[in-house]
Design a protein around this motif. Structure first.
Motif, PDB file in Angstrom:
ATOM      1  N   THR A 350      -2.562   0.451   8.358  1.00 17.35           N
ATOM      2  CA  THR A 350      -2.001  -0.837   8.759  1.00 17.35           C
ATOM      3  C   THR A 350      -0.667  -0.578   9.447  1.00 17.35           C
ATOM      4  O   THR A 350      -0.118   0.526   9.364  1.00 17.35           O
ATOM      5  N   PHE A 351      -0.139  -1.604  10.085  1.00 17.49           N
ATOM      6  CA  PHE A 351       1.129  -1.436  10.816  1.00 17.49           C
ATOM      7  C   PHE A 351       2.254  -1.016   9.882  1.00 17.49           C
ATOM      8  O   PHE A 351       3.242  -0.412  10.310  1.00 17.49           O
ATOM      9  N   ARG A 352       2.110  -1.284   8.584  1.00 18.25           N
ATOM     10  CA  ARG A 352       3.154  -0.911   7.622  1.00 18.25           C
ATOM     11  C   ARG A 352       3.192   0.594   7.367  1.00 18.25           C
ATOM     12  O   ARG A 352       4.125   1.100   6.740  1.00 18.25           O
ATOM     13  N   ASP A 353       2.205   1.315   7.834  1.00 18.90           N
ATOM     14  CA  ASP A 353       2.182   2.770   7.669  1.00 18.90           C
ATOM     15  C   ASP A 353       3.031   3.486   8.713  1.00 18.90           C
ATOM     16  O   ASP A 353       3.177   4.706   8.655  1.00 18.90           O
ATOM     17  N   TYR A 354       3.571   2.730   9.664  1.00 16.34           N
ATOM     18  CA  TYR A 354       4.396   3.324  10.716  1.00 16.34           C
ATOM     19  C   TYR A 354       5.672   2.498  10.898  1.00 16.34           C
ATOM     20  O   TYR A 354       5.690   1.304  10.577  1.00 16.34           O
ATOM     21  N   PRO A 355       6.747   3.118  11.397  1.00 15.81           N
ATOM     22  CA  PRO A 355       7.984   2.363  11.655  1.00 15.81           C
ATOM     23  C   PRO A 355       7.717   1.183  12.578  1.00 15.81           C
ATOM     24  O   PRO A 355       6.866   1.253  13.477  1.00 15.81           O
ATOM     25  N   SER A 356       8.443   0.094  12.363  1.00 15.32           N
ATOM     26  CA  SER A 356       8.240  -1.089  13.204  1.00 15.32           C
ATOM     27  C   SER A 356       9.484  -1.967  13.194  1.00 15.32           C
ATOM     28  O   SER A 356      10.432  -1.726  12.441  1.00 15.32           O
ATOM     29  N   ASP A 357       9.427  -3.021  13.997  1.00 11.47           N
ATOM     30  CA  ASP A 357      10.497  -4.028  14.043  1.00 11.47           C
ATOM     31  C   ASP A 357      10.111  -5.272  13.240  1.00 11.47           C
ATOM     32  O   ASP A 357      10.700  -6.338  13.438  1.00 11.47           O
ATOM     33  N   TYR A 358       9.133  -5.145  12.370  1.00  6.77           N
ATOM     34  CA  TYR A 358       8.574  -6.311  11.683  1.00  6.77           C
ATOM     35  C   TYR A 358       9.638  -7.139  10.965  1.00  6.77           C
ATOM     36  O   TYR A 358       9.692  -8.364  11.122  1.00  6.77           O
ATOM     37  N   GLU A 359      10.491  -6.506  10.174  1.00  5.91           N
ATOM     38  CA  GLU A 359      11.503  -7.237   9.400  1.00  5.91           C
ATOM     39  C   GLU A 359      12.492  -7.941  10.323  1.00  5.91           C
ATOM     40  O   GLU A 359      12.864  -9.091  10.098  1.00  5.91           O
ATOM     41  N   PHE A 360      12.915  -7.244  11.381  1.00  2.00           N
ATOM     42  CA  PHE A 360      13.830  -7.852  12.351  1.00  2.00           C
ATOM     43  C   PHE A 360      13.166  -9.053  13.028  1.00  2.00           C
ATOM     44  O   PHE A 360      13.798 -10.082  13.266  1.00  2.00           O
ATOM     45  N   GLU A 361      11.876  -8.889  13.331  1.00  2.00           N
ATOM     46  CA  GLU A 361      11.162  -9.955  14.021  1.00  2.00           C
ATOM     47  C   GLU A 361      11.058 -11.206  13.147  1.00  2.00           C
ATOM     48  O   GLU A 361      11.209 -12.328  13.637  1.00  2.00           O
ATOM     49  N   GLN A 362      10.798 -11.026  11.854  1.00  2.00           N
ATOM     50  CA  GLN A 362      10.714 -12.169  10.943  1.00  2.00           C
ATOM     51  C   GLN A 362      12.041 -12.923  10.888  1.00  2.00           C
ATOM     52  O   GLN A 362      12.086 -14.153  10.878  1.00  2.00           O
TER      53      GLN A 362
END
Length: 376
Positions: A350-362
């Protein structure tokens, strides 16, 4: 895979293959409830919508006076973008349009045919961004090895990055997209992570890629949320949400008027997207995107639940076609058939298995929502 007891919505055809789906006491899913509460009030397939769009086009032309182009549109060769181009040119003939297409190396012959006809018959200028194939192949293969659900990220990210870049180059402030509520109001977030997350794209490529991406254009978090919308003031408009848009009727019109040819299914203008949606997602993740597309049509009143269930019984892929497409994709990505199939068998991620901007985006989404409330 999701282990909860199987359940399907009593209103649409979304089911528990969406791990985040929720049902009320009547068995109606959260997607249907969201459509009624949040989307329907923003959807104007009527005379009100026509007045809104007329006013928007007038403002676009006024704001763009003296410029070479008033707006940009994306052109994939699919139904939505093709019909949008036709409507804009026929209903607003003085609108100066620049169409943007991205050749990521996966276009079907039909897609090329449709795009050529559209720009020639409608007399629309076209900017085609051709992605360096060696870089695209390396990035596509990196995503293939990543085992992420959304395998269309390399193509989708490149499209929007190029669109922003070209709009900025011509000082264009308006992007008119074929995105619409009539056919795309339902799409579970669990079925595919945001293609615009450059942090994740670069992380995936760093782990699995082999060559440096010198020419491939990306859009950073800052550019997406601050630079383009707030500093450059680029606005995204969805004209199809301000008119009666029936997909079947739209197909008939563009077939007759601009010699458009059908691909057989949504987004199959790309051979890779066809494989990704009709085989990768359902066989590895259990996600059949037809459920989302059909459910969108159900809540929009363009098909019935009974017809949708009947459609879902049809096979996703012809066996001979699948074999041919796997051979084509494997060869194009530099893999043997055995290597290709072995990658298909690797554990899902899942996307959580790799670095992302998810938290910033929320956080940014919450900020925008708060800002909109303040402006009311």
């Amino acid at each position: 895979m999701n282990k909860r007891a199987y359940q399907i919505c009593t209103n649409c055809v979304m089911d528990t293959t969406d791990p985040d789906i929720e049902f009320d006491e009547n068995g109606v899913c959260n997607h249907c409830r969201r459509f009624e509460k949040e989307i329907k009030p923003r959807w104007f397939p009527n005379e009100t919508g026509k007045k809104k769009l007329d006013a928007i086009i007038e403002k676009i032309q006024k704001d763009s006076k003296g410029k070479e182009y008033d707006c940009v549109i994306g052109l994939s060769g699919g139904v939505d973008s093709s019909y949008l181009a036709y409507v804009l040119r026929t209903q607003y003939p003085k609108l100066k349009i620049l169409a943007i297409h991205i050749d990521g190396g996966w276009n079907s012959e039909l897609a090329v045919h449709n795009i050529e006809n559209i720009v020639k018959i409608l007399d629309i200028d076209l900017h085609t961004g051709v992605i360096n194939w060696e870089e695209m192949k390396d990035l596509q293969l990196a995503y293939f090895k990543s085992q992420l659900a959304n395998q269309d990220v390399p193509q989708d990210h490149a499209f929007f990055a190029t669109l922003y870049k070209v709009a900025n180059q011509y000082n264009i402030k308006y992007f008119l997209t074929g995105g619409n509520f009539a056919t795309e109001s339902i799409l579970p977030s669990a079925w595919g992570y945001n293609a615009m997350d450059a942090t994740q794209l670069k992380a995936v490529h760093k782990q699995f890629g082999k060559i440096r991406l010198k020419e491939y254009t990306t859009v950073s978090f800052f550019q997406k949320y601050i630079y383009y919308p707030l500093i450059k003031k680029l606005k995204i408009i969805r004209p199809l949400d301000m008119m009666e848009y029936n997909k079947d009727e739209a197909k008939k019109i563009i077939m007759e008027k601009i010699n458009w040819k059908d691909y057989g299914a949504k987004h199959h203008e790309s051979r890779f997207t066809k494989f990704f949606q009709a085989h990768w997602l359902p066989s590895k993740f259990g996600f059949d995107k037809r459920r989302a597309h059909l459910s969108s049509l159900i809540v929009a009143g363009q098909t019935t639940r009974k017809e949708a269930l009947k459609e879902l019984k049809k096979p996703l892929y012809d066996e001979n076609e699948l074999k041919e497409d796997i051979e084509f994709l494997a060869k194009k990505m530099g893999l043997s058939i055995e290597e290709f199939k072995n990658i298909m068998k690797m554990p899902n991620k899942t996307f959580r298995d790799y670095p992302s901007d998810y938290e910033f985006e929320q956080k940014m989404r919450k900020f925008y929502a708060f800002f909109k409330k303040l402006r009311k």
